[in-house]
Write a protein that holds these residues in place. Structure first.
Motif, PDB file in Angstrom:
ATOM      1  N   MET A   1       0.832  -1.178   0.000  1.00 25.92           N
ATOM      2  CA  MET A   1       0.000   0.000   0.000  1.00 25.92           C
ATOM      3  C   MET A   1       0.882   1.248   0.000  1.00 25.92           C
ATOM      4  O   MET A   1       1.784   1.373   0.814  1.00 25.92           O
ATOM      5  N   THR A   2       0.616   2.149  -0.913  1.00 28.46           N
ATOM      6  CA  THR A   2       1.393   3.379  -0.980  1.00 28.46           C
ATOM      7  C   THR A   2       0.936   4.352   0.111  1.00 28.46           C
ATOM      8  O   THR A   2      -0.166   4.235   0.631  1.00 28.46           O
ATOM      9  N   LEU A   3       1.802   5.299   0.414  1.00 26.58           N
ATOM     10  CA  LEU A   3       1.484   6.267   1.459  1.00 26.58           C
ATOM     11  C   LEU A   3       0.711   7.453   0.909  1.00 26.58           C
ATOM     12  O   LEU A   3       0.884   7.848  -0.237  1.00 26.58           O
ATOM     13  N   SER A   4      -0.105   8.028   1.757  1.00 27.55           N
ATOM     14  CA  SER A   4      -0.769   9.293   1.442  1.00 27.55           C
ATOM     15  C   SER A   4      -0.206  10.333   2.404  1.00 27.55           C
ATOM     16  O   SER A   4       0.506   9.991   3.353  1.00 27.55           O
ATOM     17  N   LYS A   5      -0.543  11.577   2.181  1.00 26.76           N
ATOM     18  CA  LYS A   5      -0.036  12.619   3.077  1.00 26.76           C
ATOM     19  C   LYS A   5      -0.520  12.395   4.504  1.00 26.76           C
ATOM     20  O   LYS A   5       0.189  12.678   5.458  1.00 26.76           O
ATOM     21  N   THR A   6      -1.714  11.841   4.671  1.00 30.45           N
ATOM     22  CA  THR A   6      -2.246  11.614   6.015  1.00 30.45           C
ATOM     23  C   THR A   6      -1.612  10.395   6.701  1.00 30.45           C
ATOM     24  O   THR A   6      -1.507  10.367   7.916  1.00 30.45           O
ATOM     25  N   SER A   7      -1.182   9.402   5.923  1.00 32.02           N
ATOM     26  CA  SER A   7      -0.577   8.214   6.539  1.00 32.02           C
ATOM     27  C   SER A   7       0.935   8.352   6.710  1.00 32.02           C
ATOM     28  O   SER A   7       1.550   7.593   7.446  1.00 32.02           O
ATOM     29  N   ALA A   8       1.540   9.333   6.043  1.00 32.42           N
ATOM     30  CA  ALA A   8       2.982   9.565   6.175  1.00 32.42           C
ATOM     31  C   ALA A   8       3.239  10.318   7.482  1.00 32.42           C
ATOM     32  O   ALA A   8       2.600  11.327   7.755  1.00 32.42           O
ATOM     33  N   ILE A  10       6.454  11.635  10.295  1.00 32.06           N
ATOM     34  CA  ILE A  10       7.895  11.808  10.515  1.00 32.06           C
ATOM     35  C   ILE A  10       8.385  10.663  11.394  1.00 32.06           C
ATOM     36  O   ILE A  10       7.748  10.302  12.377  1.00 32.06           O
ATOM     37  N   GLY A  11       9.509  10.066  11.000  1.00 29.21           N
ATOM     38  CA  GLY A  11      10.080   8.942  11.736  1.00 29.21           C
ATOM     39  C   GLY A  11       9.664   7.586  11.199  1.00 29.21           C
ATOM     40  O   GLY A  11      10.245   6.570  11.566  1.00 29.21           O
ATOM     41  N   LEU A  12       8.658   7.548  10.330  1.00 31.19           N
ATOM     42  CA  LEU A  12       8.177   6.284   9.774  1.00 31.19           C
ATOM     43  C   LEU A  12       9.225   5.667   8.845  1.00 31.19           C
ATOM     44  O   LEU A  12       9.803   6.353   8.012  1.00 31.19           O
ATOM     45  N   ALA A  13       9.475   4.373   8.996  1.00 32.67           N
ATOM     46  CA  ALA A  13      10.389   3.655   8.108  1.00 32.67           C
ATOM     47  C   ALA A  13       9.622   3.247   6.855  1.00 32.67           C
ATOM     48  O   ALA A  13       8.514   2.707   6.946  1.00 32.67           O
ATOM     49  N   VAL A  14      10.206   3.527   5.690  1.00 34.06           N
ATOM     50  CA  VAL A  14       9.550   3.252   4.415  1.00 34.06           C
ATOM     51  C   VAL A  14      10.525   2.607   3.436  1.00 34.06           C
ATOM     52  O   VAL A  14      11.737   2.726   3.585  1.00 34.06           O
ATOM     53  N   THR A  27      15.667   1.562   1.702  1.00 32.37           N
ATOM     54  CA  THR A  27      14.837   1.856   2.862  1.00 32.37           C
ATOM     55  C   THR A  27      15.276   3.194   3.449  1.00 32.37           C
ATOM     56  O   THR A  27      16.457   3.525   3.413  1.00 32.37           O
ATOM     57  N   GLY A  28      14.309   3.929   3.968  1.00 27.11           N
ATOM     58  CA  GLY A  28      14.635   5.209   4.576  1.00 27.11           C
ATOM     59  C   GLY A  28      13.661   5.562   5.680  1.00 27.11           C
ATOM     60  O   GLY A  28      12.678   4.859   5.910  1.00 27.11           O
ATOM     61  N   GLN A  29      13.951   6.668   6.346  1.00 26.70           N
ATOM     62  CA  GLN A  29      13.104   7.160   7.426  1.00 26.70           C
ATOM     63  C   GLN A  29      12.657   8.569   7.048  1.00 26.70           C
ATOM     64  O   GLN A  29      13.473   9.399   6.649  1.00 26.70           O
ATOM     65  N   ILE A  30      11.354   8.827   7.172  1.00 28.68           N
ATOM     66  CA  ILE A  30      10.814  10.134   6.803  1.00 28.68           C
ATOM     67  C   ILE A  30      11.299  11.198   7.778  1.00 28.68           C
ATOM     68  O   ILE A  30      11.156  11.055   8.990  1.00 28.68           O
ATOM     69  N   GLU A  31      11.904  12.269   7.213  1.00 26.98           N
ATOM     70  CA  GLU A  31      12.359  13.393   8.031  1.00 26.98           C
ATOM     71  C   GLU A  31      11.484  14.627   7.855  1.00 26.98           C
ATOM     72  O   GLU A  31      11.367  15.433   8.768  1.00 26.98           O
ATOM     73  N   VAL A  62      11.445  11.733  -2.317  1.00 21.67           N
ATOM     74  CA  VAL A  62      10.722  10.740  -3.109  1.00 21.67           C
ATOM     75  C   VAL A  62       9.228  11.039  -3.035  1.00 21.67           C
ATOM     76  O   VAL A  62       8.706  11.421  -1.982  1.00 21.67           O
ATOM     77  N   SER A  63       8.537  10.832  -4.147  1.00 23.30           N
ATOM     78  CA  SER A  63       7.087  11.006  -4.200  1.00 23.30           C
ATOM     79  C   SER A  63       6.410  10.066  -3.204  1.00 23.30           C
ATOM     80  O   SER A  63       6.798   8.899  -3.066  1.00 23.30           O
ATOM     81  N   LEU A  64       5.390  10.571  -2.510  1.00 20.73           N
ATOM     82  CA  LEU A  64       4.663   9.723  -1.562  1.00 20.73           C
ATOM     83  C   LEU A  64       4.043   8.512  -2.253  1.00 20.73           C
ATOM     84  O   LEU A  64       3.926   7.443  -1.656  1.00 20.73           O
ATOM     85  N   LYS A  65       3.648   8.662  -3.517  1.00 20.83           N
ATOM     86  CA  LYS A  65       3.041   7.552  -4.259  1.00 20.83           C
ATOM     87  C   LYS A  65       3.988   6.379  -4.427  1.00 20.83           C
ATOM     88  O   LYS A  65       3.549   5.251  -4.631  1.00 20.83           O
ATOM     89  N   GLN A  66       5.300   6.630  -4.367  1.00 19.79           N
ATOM     90  CA  GLN A  66       6.284   5.566  -4.551  1.00 19.79           C
ATOM     91  C   GLN A  66       6.687   4.881  -3.260  1.00 19.79           C
ATOM     92  O   GLN A  66       7.362   3.855  -3.284  1.00 19.79           O
ATOM     93  N   LEU A  67       6.283   5.439  -2.124  1.00 20.70           N
ATOM     94  CA  LEU A  67       6.710   4.906  -0.822  1.00 20.70           C
ATOM     95  C   LEU A  67       5.733   3.876  -0.270  1.00 20.70           C
ATOM     96  O   LEU A  67       4.525   3.992  -0.440  1.00 20.70           O
ATOM     97  N   LYS A  68       6.301   2.887   0.407  1.00 18.24           N
ATOM     98  CA  LYS A  68       5.497   1.882   1.109  1.00 18.24           C
ATOM     99  C   LYS A  68       6.043   1.753   2.523  1.00 18.24           C
ATOM    100  O   LYS A  68       7.258   1.882   2.742  1.00 18.24           O
ATOM    101  N   LYS A  69       5.161   1.495   3.462  1.00 12.65           N
ATOM    102  CA  LYS A  69       5.581   1.308   4.843  1.00 12.65           C
ATOM    103  C   LYS A  69       6.488   0.091   4.934  1.00 12.65           C
ATOM    104  O   LYS A  69       6.174  -0.969   4.393  1.00 12.65           O
ATOM    105  N   ALA A  70       7.641   0.241   5.593  1.00 13.13           N
ATOM    106  CA  ALA A  70       8.586  -0.869   5.732  1.00 13.13           C
ATOM    107  C   ALA A  70       8.022  -1.894   6.715  1.00 13.13           C
ATOM    108  O   ALA A  70       7.282  -1.556   7.635  1.00 13.13           O
ATOM    109  N   LYS A  71       8.391  -3.144   6.510  1.00  8.92           N
ATOM    110  CA  LYS A  71       7.908  -4.224   7.379  1.00  8.92           C
ATOM    111  C   LYS A  71       8.756  -4.342   8.616  1.00  8.92           C
ATOM    112  O   LYS A  71       9.869  -4.040   8.680  1.00  8.92           O
TER     113      LYS A  71
END
Length: 71
Positions: A1-8, A10-14, A27-31, A62-71
């Protein structure tokens, strides 16, 4: 599932796919969150991208559409 602005958050691993700056998925962490993108601190990447990560100073947008929550 891709991220939206509401589900993104700060600190989330993606996970992100290969981009014009990175040859392999990583893999990265949202800053910081922008309107349609996020600034990531790159935390895990393919060894072939080591020079790219150094050139980017461990950060990439990176575009939010390209990001997925890391497992």
């Amino acid at each position: 599932m891709t991220l939206s602005k509401t589900s993104a958050k700060i600190g989330l691993a993606v996970t992100a796919p290969a981009t014009e700056n990175m040859q392999a998925p990583f893999t990265g962490q949202i800053e910081k969150i922008y309107e349609n993108a996020a600034l990531l601190k790159i935390t895990s990447y393919d060894p072939s991208d080591e020079l790219n990560v150094k050139a980017l100073h461990d950060k990439i947008i990176v575009s939010l559409k390209q990001l997925k929550k890391a497992k």
